[in-house]
Enzyme design. Sequence first.
Site, PDB file in Angstrom:
ATOM      1  N   ASP A 236       0.869  -1.176   0.000  1.00  0.00           N
ATOM      2  CA  ASP A 236       0.000   0.000   0.000  1.00  0.00           C
ATOM      3  C   ASP A 236       0.906   1.226   0.000  1.00  0.00           C
ATOM      4  O   ASP A 236       1.381   1.663   1.049  1.00  0.00           O
ATOM      5  CB  ASP A 236      -0.919  -0.018   1.224  1.00  0.00           C
ATOM      6  CG  ASP A 236      -1.824   1.213   1.274  1.00  0.00           C
ATOM      7  OD1 ASP A 236      -1.617   2.141   0.462  1.00  0.00           O
ATOM      8  OD2 ASP A 236      -2.726   1.245   2.132  1.00  0.00           O
ATOM      9  N   LYS A 265      -3.261   9.422  -3.547  1.00  0.00           N
ATOM     10  CA  LYS A 265      -2.694  10.632  -2.937  1.00  0.00           C
ATOM     11  C   LYS A 265      -1.797  11.419  -3.893  1.00  0.00           C
ATOM     12  O   LYS A 265      -2.292  12.169  -4.709  1.00  0.00           O
ATOM     13  CB  LYS A 265      -1.986  10.269  -1.627  1.00  0.00           C
ATOM     14  CG  LYS A 265      -3.013   9.882  -0.562  1.00  0.00           C
ATOM     15  CD  LYS A 265      -2.512   9.943   0.841  1.00  0.00           C
ATOM     16  CE  LYS A 265      -3.684   9.785   1.810  1.00  0.00           C
ATOM     17  NZ  LYS A 265      -3.528   8.746   2.800  1.00  0.00           N
TER      18      LYS A 265
HETATM   19  C1  LIG Z   1      -4.695   7.757   3.092  1.00  0.00           C
HETATM   20  C2  LIG Z   1      -4.389   6.324   2.926  1.00  0.00           C
HETATM   21  C3  LIG Z   1      -5.331   5.445   2.377  1.00  0.00           C
HETATM   22  C4  LIG Z   1      -6.712   5.877   2.007  1.00  0.00           C
HETATM   23  O1  LIG Z   1      -6.712   6.779   0.957  1.00  0.00           O
HETATM   24  P1  LIG Z   1      -7.981   7.750   0.722  1.00  0.00           P
HETATM   25  O2  LIG Z   1      -7.677   8.429  -0.549  1.00  0.00           O
HETATM   26  O3  LIG Z   1      -8.026   8.667   1.897  1.00  0.00           O
HETATM   27  O4  LIG Z   1      -9.180   6.866   0.646  1.00  0.00           O
HETATM   28  C5  LIG Z   1      -4.942   4.129   2.191  1.00  0.00           C
HETATM   29  N1  LIG Z   1      -3.719   3.701   2.540  1.00  0.00           N
HETATM   30  C6  LIG Z   1      -2.795   4.516   3.072  1.00  0.00           C
HETATM   31  C7  LIG Z   1      -1.444   3.982   3.399  1.00  0.00           C
HETATM   32  C8  LIG Z   1      -3.093   5.857   3.298  1.00  0.00           C
HETATM   33  O5  LIG Z   1      -2.184   6.658   3.867  1.00  0.00           O
END
Ligand SMILES: *Cc1c(COP(=O)(O)O)cnc(C)c1O
Length: 423
Positions: A236, A265
């Site tokens: 992730d 992001k």
């Molecule tokens: C922020 C985040 C998410 C979720 O992303 P969103 O765009 O807020 O749904 C998933 N995994 C990690 C590691 C994150 O930092």
Amino acid sequence: MSISESDKKLIWHPYTQMKTSEAPIPIVKGDGIYVYDESGKKYIDAVSSWWVNLHGHSHPYIAEKISEQMKVLEHVIFAGFTHPKAVELAERLIKKLPTNQSKIFYSDDGSTSVEVAVKMVFQYWHNKGTEKKKIIAFKNAYHGDTFGAMSVSGRSAFTMAFTPFLFDVIFIDAPVKGKEKKSAEQLKKIVKNNDIAAFIFEPLIQGAGGMIMHEPEPLEQLVEICTKAGILTIADEVMTGFGRTGKFFATDYINVKPDVFCLSKGLTGGTLPLGITSCTKEIYNAFLSDNSAKTFFHGHSYTANPVACTAAIASLDLLEKNECWENIKMIERKHKEFCNTLKGNRKIKRAESVGTIMALEIETVENTSYLNSLKDNIYNFFIKRGIILRPLGNVIYFMPPYCIKEEELNIVYKAIRDFLGEI
Ligand SMILES: *Cc1c(COP(=O)(O)O)cnc(C)c1O
């Protein structure tokens, strides 16, 4: 009526206790590392607007590219159709990803990129005729707010009301300093079960869990244990991707390559929502069949939105400039120097950094947690100074857009030092 008053009448904000929280600050303009409120006061966006912004706000190059695309093709259904921007972005990203990655699946944000990854690995095994129902994740993990993403996240205040509805996940310790062996031993025991579908992890730094860091070597060992046991691995990289940790991806620090990547992001430079889940040919091939039941039945209305893809391509253009990497290295060096100056400070439990992310855990009588009561004091102190530093409980973190200058970093470090002087 002011913007705040109108907001209060109708709007419910994320991660906000609406009864006790102060009125939100109306922001009317963004420029570089700054956002401006209606009175003209400017704030340094020291959290990159929830970790998304890479090149500064309202970046003229990204704005221009988006605007051109809007006039050509704003959106088109992505089943049965495709478009040049989705193809170009896939081609450019696949070159950045490890060579074992071969297919790009588009979605909307970080949580959906994780949902897609989790559904992909479960169905991969299902399509191959072996039901594997368990996922391994780190304690304290954060993978998003939708149900699948919550299920693979650590159980916390965020997930408490939903615990009965979350599927079972096996949690192991993250390989933080001192727990490297314990973490590997836990994993070695678990992989002996033959019902494990995948291992999901945030590489090098667990974000929302409190910016908790670990070294690449023990992580590499965990990924290797899984790979040898035939368990799929999901990186992730929603927060860590696109230079955040000092390399393009955090998993570029390890030699064993994960099977699945989740990206969002920074993907669009922080301008528009977009998610990507990439996978190996091996996973993709398990969905190819004359039997239509083996199809991956997942998609969102705005899958591969051309404007969002255009923003991502423009952001990659900027990320490929030397200047951007020189700045990332400068931030990395300055963060390290600042953390060193805090060594021995008794108000601090932990001061560390990886790439452009620095974290300080403030010593408190309460437990370290998101609900720690220091949170509001910290937030308000910095807001008064014109700095957005939204802590995770008693953990202050500083994660600026890459275009920040040395003098501007120093302003934030000085404010942190002043804050420590006051508590
Ligand atoms: C922020 C985040 C998410 C979720 O992303 P969103 O765009 O807020 O749904 C998933 N995994 C990690 C590691 C994150 O930092």
